[in-house]
Scaffold this motif. Sequence first.
Motif, PDB file in Angstrom:
ATOM      1  N   VAL A   1       9.249  80.177  20.650  1.00  0.00           N
ATOM      2  CA  VAL A   1       9.129  80.875  19.369  1.00  0.00           C
ATOM      3  C   VAL A   1       9.886  80.108  18.293  1.00  0.00           C
ATOM      4  O   VAL A   1       9.388  79.915  17.179  1.00  0.00           O
ATOM      5  CB  VAL A   1       9.626  82.329  19.481  1.00  0.00           C
ATOM      6  CG1 VAL A   1       9.700  82.977  18.113  1.00  0.00           C
ATOM      7  CG2 VAL A   1       8.735  83.137  20.413  1.00  0.00           C
ATOM      8  N   ASP A   2      11.074  79.635  18.624  1.00  0.00           N
ATOM      9  CA  ASP A   2      11.862  78.854  17.671  1.00  0.00           C
ATOM     10  C   ASP A   2      11.149  77.555  17.284  1.00  0.00           C
ATOM     11  O   ASP A   2      11.175  77.150  16.116  1.00  0.00           O
ATOM     12  CB  ASP A   2      13.240  78.527  18.251  1.00  0.00           C
ATOM     13  CG  ASP A   2      14.120  79.754  18.384  1.00  0.00           C
ATOM     14  OD1 ASP A   2      13.910  80.719  17.621  1.00  0.00           O
ATOM     15  OD2 ASP A   2      15.014  79.755  19.252  1.00  0.00           O
ATOM     16  N   VAL A   3      10.513  76.914  18.255  1.00  0.00           N
ATOM     17  CA  VAL A   3       9.771  75.678  17.978  1.00  0.00           C
ATOM     18  C   VAL A   3       8.612  75.965  17.025  1.00  0.00           C
ATOM     19  O   VAL A   3       8.381  75.221  16.062  1.00  0.00           O
ATOM     20  CB  VAL A   3       9.254  75.047  19.292  1.00  0.00           C
ATOM     21  CG1 VAL A   3       8.307  73.890  19.012  1.00  0.00           C
ATOM     22  CG2 VAL A   3      10.418  74.590  20.161  1.00  0.00           C
ATOM     23  N   PHE A   4       7.880  77.050  17.271  1.00  0.00           N
ATOM     24  CA  PHE A   4       6.769  77.416  16.397  1.00  0.00           C
ATOM     25  C   PHE A   4       7.245  77.751  14.990  1.00  0.00           C
ATOM     26  O   PHE A   4       6.622  77.345  14.002  1.00  0.00           O
ATOM     27  CB  PHE A   4       5.984  78.606  16.964  1.00  0.00           C
ATOM     28  CG  PHE A   4       5.235  78.303  18.231  1.00  0.00           C
ATOM     29  CD1 PHE A   4       4.521  77.129  18.390  1.00  0.00           C
ATOM     30  CD2 PHE A   4       5.245  79.204  19.278  1.00  0.00           C
ATOM     31  CE1 PHE A   4       3.824  76.855  19.550  1.00  0.00           C
ATOM     32  CE2 PHE A   4       4.541  78.944  20.450  1.00  0.00           C
ATOM     33  CZ  PHE A   4       3.835  77.766  20.586  1.00  0.00           C
ATOM     34  N   ILE A   5       8.346  78.455  14.885  1.00  0.00           N
ATOM     35  CA  ILE A   5       8.885  78.825  13.572  1.00  0.00           C
ATOM     36  C   ILE A   5       9.304  77.575  12.800  1.00  0.00           C
ATOM     37  O   ILE A   5       8.982  77.424  11.622  1.00  0.00           O
ATOM     38  CB  ILE A   5      10.051  79.822  13.712  1.00  0.00           C
ATOM     39  CG1 ILE A   5       9.517  81.173  14.187  1.00  0.00           C
ATOM     40  CG2 ILE A   5      10.807  79.971  12.400  1.00  0.00           C
ATOM     41  CD1 ILE A   5      10.591  82.181  14.541  1.00  0.00           C
ATOM     42  N   LYS A   6       9.996  76.664  13.473  1.00  0.00           N
ATOM     43  CA  LYS A   6      10.424  75.424  12.814  1.00  0.00           C
ATOM     44  C   LYS A   6       9.224  74.596  12.361  1.00  0.00           C
ATOM     45  O   LYS A   6       9.225  74.029  11.265  1.00  0.00           O
ATOM     46  CB  LYS A   6      11.320  74.608  13.734  1.00  0.00           C
ATOM     47  CG  LYS A   6      12.699  75.203  13.904  1.00  0.00           C
ATOM     48  CD  LYS A   6      13.548  74.385  14.853  1.00  0.00           C
ATOM     49  CE  LYS A   6      14.884  75.068  15.074  1.00  0.00           C
ATOM     50  NZ  LYS A   6      15.709  74.353  16.066  1.00  0.00           N
ATOM     51  N   ALA A   7       8.202  74.533  13.192  1.00  0.00           N
ATOM     52  CA  ALA A   7       6.997  73.775  12.832  1.00  0.00           C
ATOM     53  C   ALA A   7       6.302  74.419  11.635  1.00  0.00           C
ATOM     54  O   ALA A   7       5.837  73.723  10.725  1.00  0.00           O
ATOM     55  CB  ALA A   7       6.047  73.696  14.022  1.00  0.00           C
ATOM     56  N   PHE A   8       6.241  75.739  11.618  1.00  0.00           N
ATOM     57  CA  PHE A   8       5.620  76.454  10.507  1.00  0.00           C
ATOM     58  C   PHE A   8       6.383  76.201   9.208  1.00  0.00           C
ATOM     59  O   PHE A   8       5.785  75.912   8.170  1.00  0.00           O
ATOM     60  CB  PHE A   8       5.568  77.955  10.800  1.00  0.00           C
ATOM     61  CG  PHE A   8       5.057  78.775   9.656  1.00  0.00           C
ATOM     62  CD1 PHE A   8       3.698  78.856   9.405  1.00  0.00           C
ATOM     63  CD2 PHE A   8       5.936  79.441   8.812  1.00  0.00           C
ATOM     64  CE1 PHE A   8       3.217  79.601   8.341  1.00  0.00           C
ATOM     65  CE2 PHE A   8       5.467  80.183   7.744  1.00  0.00           C
ATOM     66  CZ  PHE A   8       4.105  80.266   7.513  1.00  0.00           C
ATOM     67  N   ILE A   9       7.688  76.291   9.260  1.00  0.00           N
ATOM     68  CA  ILE A   9       8.522  76.085   8.070  1.00  0.00           C
ATOM     69  C   ILE A   9       8.376  74.649   7.563  1.00  0.00           C
ATOM     70  O   ILE A   9       8.244  74.412   6.356  1.00  0.00           O
ATOM     71  CB  ILE A   9       9.993  76.438   8.367  1.00  0.00           C
ATOM     72  CG1 ILE A   9      10.136  77.951   8.549  1.00  0.00           C
ATOM     73  CG2 ILE A   9      10.915  75.934   7.263  1.00  0.00           C
ATOM     74  CD1 ILE A   9      11.500  78.388   9.047  1.00  0.00           C
ATOM     75  N   LYS A  10       8.369  73.692   8.466  1.00  0.00           N
ATOM     76  CA  LYS A  10       8.219  72.290   8.063  1.00  0.00           C
ATOM     77  C   LYS A  10       6.872  72.065   7.387  1.00  0.00           C
ATOM     78  O   LYS A  10       6.791  71.414   6.335  1.00  0.00           O
ATOM     79  CB  LYS A  10       8.349  71.386   9.288  1.00  0.00           C
ATOM     80  CG  LYS A  10       8.280  69.920   8.966  1.00  0.00           C
ATOM     81  CD  LYS A  10       8.462  69.067  10.212  1.00  0.00           C
ATOM     82  CE  LYS A  10       8.355  67.601   9.874  1.00  0.00           C
ATOM     83  NZ  LYS A  10       8.499  66.741  11.051  1.00  0.00           N
ATOM     84  N   ASP A  11       5.813  72.599   7.965  1.00  0.00           N
ATOM     85  CA  ASP A  11       4.478  72.464   7.381  1.00  0.00           C
ATOM     86  C   ASP A  11       4.406  73.128   6.004  1.00  0.00           C
ATOM     87  O   ASP A  11       3.857  72.563   5.053  1.00  0.00           O
ATOM     88  CB  ASP A  11       3.435  73.075   8.315  1.00  0.00           C
ATOM     89  CG  ASP A  11       2.024  72.875   7.819  1.00  0.00           C
ATOM     90  OD1 ASP A  11       1.646  71.706   7.571  1.00  0.00           O
ATOM     91  OD2 ASP A  11       1.302  73.883   7.679  1.00  0.00           O
TER      92      ASP A  11
END
Length: 83
Positions: A8-18
């Motif tokens: 979940v943390d990986v997905f959140i970080k990827a979303f924020i970066k995008d």
Amino acid sequence: MSPKEGMVDVFIKAFIKDFNNKTKAQNTERANIIGEIDALNKRYQNALLKNADGEMADDDFQEVKKLTKGKIEVLERRLTTWQ
């Protein structure tokens, strides 16, 4: 179905970066458009002063006015599509 622990943390970080990458490009484009509008307004103001001082013929001033105001309107429409 649930994601593995820590994903979940990986997905959140990827979303924020995008999201940040996309908004950065928009903000840069917006700043460029505003800069173009400012330059066109300065060009118009210079032509207005030259016309008022008799350094520019009325026909030439009207042409500059028509061109600059037209370009400004196009750029302003581009700005409003993002809001």
